[in-house]
Design an enzyme around this catalytic site. Sequence first.
Site, PDB file in Angstrom:
ATOM      1  CG  ASP A  71      -2.031  -0.985   1.185  1.00 45.02           C
ATOM      2  OD1 ASP A  71      -1.967  -1.910   0.357  1.00 45.02           O
ATOM      3  OD2 ASP A  71      -2.973  -0.849   1.991  1.00 45.02           O
ATOM      4  CE  LYS A 111      -5.102   2.026   2.886  1.00 47.36           C
ATOM      5  NZ  LYS A 111      -3.923   1.357   3.503  1.00 47.36           N
ATOM      6  CE  LYS A 127      -6.633  -1.342   2.893  1.00 52.76           C
ATOM      7  NZ  LYS A 127      -5.268  -1.821   3.203  1.00 52.76           N
TER       8      LYS A 127
END
Length: 215
Positions: free
Chosen positions: A91, A153, A183
């Site tokens: 991430d 995300k 996400k």
Amino acid sequence: MDKKVLASMIDHTLLKPATKRQLANLCDEAKQYGFASVCVNPCHVKEAAKLLEGSAVKVCTVVGFPLGENDVKTKVEETKRAIKNGATEIDMVMNQSLAKSRAWVKVQKEIAAVKRACGEITLKVILETCNLNDDQIVNACKAAAQAGADYVKTSTGFGSGGATVHAVKLMANTVTPLGLKVKASGGIHTYDEAVAMAEAGASRIGASSGVEICK
């Protein structure tokens, strides 16, 4: 939503300073509840990989965290090191200065460099949506898609705001036709909040309250 299905979408997250016992508990809970991954700081990747060996739970870590203002080469080296230590998902935090300056080609190049370092490893790009307007969110999503990322995300959880239904819907509407997923993370503490994010288009939920959500 069935709680087992919801659990399988959760990245069980511990991104604050943690003891070995806290890390072990995190991994045990992830196995017990069937979470998608544990998301830990880079210094814990190797230990988490050992604790989760033989399980279906992935090891996720963060790169350029939490502001995304690192040099591209630093992010690339962070990524390579994390994968070497056992990370199976990355991430990364997008460079927000570039995004707020609308330097989308540079944003794309940065993400692409990290994706090359990832190879087949899943790359999620953290936009920190609380700092962006809708147009910037859409353009950041497009840059991530063009760079070959797998997910966009919403948040680090360390910004001024977390995931919102509005941002998740906007991101999903932008990236789903381009083959990416979303996400949602930041401020998701309850079952109802997690379900709302899933219904808005999130395929993953980043939460430090995964156990409470599933209970």
